[in-house]
Scaffold this motif. Structure first.
Motif, PDB file in Angstrom:
ATOM      1  N   ALA A 175       0.860  -1.187  -0.101  1.00  0.00           N
ATOM      2  CA  ALA A 175       0.152   0.071  -0.088  1.00  0.00           C
ATOM      3  C   ALA A 175       0.971   1.285   0.037  1.00  0.00           C
ATOM      4  O   ALA A 175       0.594   2.128  -0.893  1.00  0.00           O
ATOM      5  N   ALA A 176       1.880   1.263   0.819  1.00  0.00           N
ATOM      6  CA  ALA A 176       2.850   2.309   0.862  1.00  0.00           C
ATOM      7  C   ALA A 176       3.556   2.729  -0.459  1.00  0.00           C
ATOM      8  O   ALA A 176       3.737   3.760  -1.020  1.00  0.00           O
ATOM      9  N   CYS A 177       4.061   1.573  -1.076  1.00  0.00           N
ATOM     10  CA  CYS A 177       4.689   1.596  -2.086  1.00  0.00           C
ATOM     11  C   CYS A 177       3.867   2.036  -3.411  1.00  0.00           C
ATOM     12  O   CYS A 177       4.480   2.851  -4.146  1.00  0.00           O
ATOM     13  N   ARG A 178       2.557   1.660  -3.474  1.00  0.00           N
ATOM     14  CA  ARG A 178       1.673   2.238  -4.328  1.00  0.00           C
ATOM     15  C   ARG A 178       1.295   3.566  -4.514  1.00  0.00           C
ATOM     16  O   ARG A 178       1.315   4.400  -5.283  1.00  0.00           O
ATOM     17  N   ALA A 179       1.209   3.940  -3.154  1.00  0.00           N
ATOM     18  CA  ALA A 179       1.242   5.470  -2.888  1.00  0.00           C
ATOM     19  C   ALA A 179       2.063   6.451  -3.181  1.00  0.00           C
ATOM     20  O   ALA A 179       1.924   7.535  -3.406  1.00  0.00           O
ATOM     21  N   ALA A 180       3.212   5.931  -2.994  1.00  0.00           N
ATOM     22  CA  ALA A 180       4.363   6.526  -3.076  1.00  0.00           C
ATOM     23  C   ALA A 180       5.151   6.668  -4.585  1.00  0.00           C
ATOM     24  O   ALA A 180       6.245   7.425  -4.749  1.00  0.00           O
ATOM     25  N   ASP A 181       4.729   5.882  -5.508  1.00  0.00           N
ATOM     26  CA  ASP A 181       5.363   5.716  -6.687  1.00  0.00           C
ATOM     27  C   ASP A 181       4.596   6.216  -7.855  1.00  0.00           C
ATOM     28  O   ASP A 181       3.704   5.736  -8.410  1.00  0.00           O
ATOM     29  N   PRO A 182       4.669   7.373  -8.168  1.00  0.00           N
ATOM     30  CA  PRO A 182       3.879   8.222  -9.207  1.00  0.00           C
ATOM     31  C   PRO A 182       4.057   7.677 -10.648  1.00  0.00           C
ATOM     32  O   PRO A 182       3.118   7.636 -11.506  1.00  0.00           O
ATOM     33  N   PHE A 183       5.212   7.110 -10.917  1.00  0.00           N
ATOM     34  CA  PHE A 183       5.708   6.634 -12.190  1.00  0.00           C
ATOM     35  C   PHE A 183       4.867   5.347 -12.436  1.00  0.00           C
ATOM     36  O   PHE A 183       4.188   5.031 -13.564  1.00  0.00           O
ATOM     37  N   GLY A 184       4.787   4.474 -11.420  1.00  0.00           N
ATOM     38  CA  GLY A 184       3.909   3.227 -11.287  1.00  0.00           C
ATOM     39  C   GLY A 184       4.663   2.187 -11.472  1.00  0.00           C
ATOM     40  O   GLY A 184       4.066   0.814 -11.248  1.00  0.00           O
ATOM     41  N   PHE A 185       6.069   1.989 -11.697  1.00  0.00           N
ATOM     42  CA  PHE A 185       6.478   0.696 -12.250  1.00  0.00           C
ATOM     43  C   PHE A 185       6.615  -0.286 -10.755  1.00  0.00           C
ATOM     44  O   PHE A 185       6.284  -1.547 -10.825  1.00  0.00           O
ATOM     45  N   TYR A 186       7.174   0.308  -9.739  1.00  0.00           N
ATOM     46  CA  TYR A 186       7.282  -0.361  -8.576  1.00  0.00           C
ATOM     47  C   TYR A 186       5.904  -0.578  -7.853  1.00  0.00           C
ATOM     48  O   TYR A 186       5.868  -1.755  -7.373  1.00  0.00           O
ATOM     49  N   GLY A 187       5.142   0.456  -8.062  1.00  0.00           N
ATOM     50  CA  GLY A 187       3.812  -0.105  -7.557  1.00  0.00           C
ATOM     51  C   GLY A 187       3.023  -1.063  -7.954  1.00  0.00           C
ATOM     52  O   GLY A 187       2.379  -1.863  -7.458  1.00  0.00           O
ATOM     53  N   ALA A 188       3.205  -1.174  -9.480  1.00  0.00           N
ATOM     54  CA  ALA A 188       2.478  -2.336 -10.167  1.00  0.00           C
ATOM     55  C   ALA A 188       3.026  -3.525  -9.803  1.00  0.00           C
ATOM     56  O   ALA A 188       2.501  -4.429  -9.673  1.00  0.00           O
ATOM     57  N   SER A 189       4.341  -3.644  -9.616  1.00  0.00           N
ATOM     58  CA  SER A 189       5.146  -4.574  -9.432  1.00  0.00           C
ATOM     59  C   SER A 189       4.779  -5.347  -7.985  1.00  0.00           C
ATOM     60  O   SER A 189       4.481  -6.491  -7.971  1.00  0.00           O
ATOM     61  N   ALA A 190       4.430  -4.199  -6.997  1.00  0.00           N
ATOM     62  CA  ALA A 190       4.242  -4.490  -5.585  1.00  0.00           C
ATOM     63  C   ALA A 190       2.729  -5.218  -5.706  1.00  0.00           C
ATOM     64  O   ALA A 190       2.499  -6.142  -4.868  1.00  0.00           O
ATOM     65  N   ARG A 191       1.810  -4.614  -6.526  1.00  0.00           N
ATOM     66  CA  ARG A 191       0.570  -5.210  -6.653  1.00  0.00           C
ATOM     67  C   ARG A 191       0.625  -6.744  -7.065  1.00  0.00           C
ATOM     68  O   ARG A 191       0.146  -7.286  -6.478  1.00  0.00           O
ATOM     69  N   LEU A 192       1.181  -6.771  -8.191  1.00  0.00           N
ATOM     70  CA  LEU A 192       1.414  -8.265  -8.727  1.00  0.00           C
ATOM     71  C   LEU A 192       2.060  -9.283  -7.678  1.00  0.00           C
ATOM     72  O   LEU A 192       1.461 -10.377  -7.463  1.00  0.00           O
ATOM     73  N   LEU A 193       2.856  -8.873  -6.920  1.00  0.00           N
ATOM     74  CA  LEU A 193       3.686  -9.527  -5.796  1.00  0.00           C
ATOM     75  C   LEU A 193       2.622  -9.885  -4.665  1.00  0.00           C
ATOM     76  O   LEU A 193       2.380 -11.298  -4.376  1.00  0.00           O
ATOM     77  N   GLY A 194       1.820  -8.951  -4.404  1.00  0.00           N
ATOM     78  CA  GLY A 194       0.815  -9.239  -3.563  1.00  0.00           C
ATOM     79  C   GLY A 194      -0.325 -10.367  -3.894  1.00  0.00           C
ATOM     80  O   GLY A 194      -0.624 -11.205  -3.168  1.00  0.00           O
ATOM     81  N   VAL A 195      -0.634 -10.031  -4.843  1.00  0.00           N
ATOM     82  CA  VAL A 195      -1.490 -11.208  -5.584  1.00  0.00           C
ATOM     83  C   VAL A 195      -0.871 -12.625  -5.469  1.00  0.00           C
ATOM     84  O   VAL A 195      -1.537 -13.657  -5.093  1.00  0.00           O
ATOM     85  N   PHE A 196       0.358 -12.576  -5.880  1.00  0.00           N
ATOM     86  CA  PHE A 196       1.092 -13.909  -6.021  1.00  0.00           C
ATOM     87  C   PHE A 196       1.262 -14.578  -4.625  1.00  0.00           C
ATOM     88  O   PHE A 196       1.127 -15.681  -4.572  1.00  0.00           O
TER      89      PHE A 196
END
Length: 214
Positions: A175-196
């Protein structure tokens, strides 16, 4: 058994891929690989799993932006440093999201398993990359087990690490990573990892009854 071995190899590869992603900046050569047939096919295969489809789509969109980004390696490295290394960073350490005992428990776990990560990782052992890397190694140990009892033991170690560590703190990091990443690459990666991680916990519950996490 062959299906278990193939699934184990795929699971370990995913954990190691995510470990690399969150442990250090990507070089331009590594970024270029995201435009390769192998990586596109890899992500396409993940998107066949319904729970992963929206997260894969978001990551693909971020990759498309990254590939055409000016000075992409330098820019992504700045994102990494700002997100994970700055004073106000999203800390990729379990103890930063729970309590300091997390670091002690990870140190004890690695000592009990006789695994030394110091040559590969300079970070404290409750770093996200270390925990993900360890999961990959535990998966391979289960796949290479000489007996059903040994395989059960290594599956239990995976459950303990997943439930007792990763799943306990990663949602806060995500949640923190997604909120703090305006470009979105690491936020999207964190989302995928969470699902995995959630899907992998479900998988382990099917191949082995849930064990108590330490």
């Amino acid at each position: 058994m062959q299906e278990f071995l193939a699934t184990s190899e795929r699971r370990a590869e995913l954990y190691w891929w995510f470990a690399t992603l969150f442990s250090a900046e990507l070089s331009d050569e590594q970024i270029a690989e995201y435009d390769s047939y192998d990586v596109r096919s890899f992500l396409k295969s993940l998107s066949t799993l319904d729970p992963m489809r929206p997260a894969v789509a978001e990551l693909n969109e971020a990759i498309a932006r990254l590939l055409v980004r000016d000075a992409r390696a330098t820019a992504l490295a700045a994102d990494f440093k700002g997100l994970f290394l700055a004073d106000t960073a999203v800390q990729p350490y379990e103890s930063a999201h729970l309590d300091t005992s997390s670091l002690d428990r990870m140190q004890q776990r690695l000592a009990r398993l006789a695994i030394d990560v110091s040559a590969k990782y300079q970070q404290p052992v409750d770093h996200l990359g270390v925990e993900l890397d360890l999961m990959g190694n535990l998966i391979i140990r289960a796949a290479e087990a000489a007996s059903a009892d040994q395989r059960e033991l290594w599956l239990g170690e995976q459950e303990a690490l997943l439930h007792g560590h990763l799943l306990a703190w990663f949602p806060h990091f995500e949640a923190a990573c997604r909120a703090a990443d305006p470009f979105g690459f690491y936020g999207a990666s964190a989302r995928l990892l969470g699902v995995f991680l959630t899907m992998d916990a479900n998988y382990l519950s099917l191949v082995k009854p849930a064990s108590s996490a330490d």
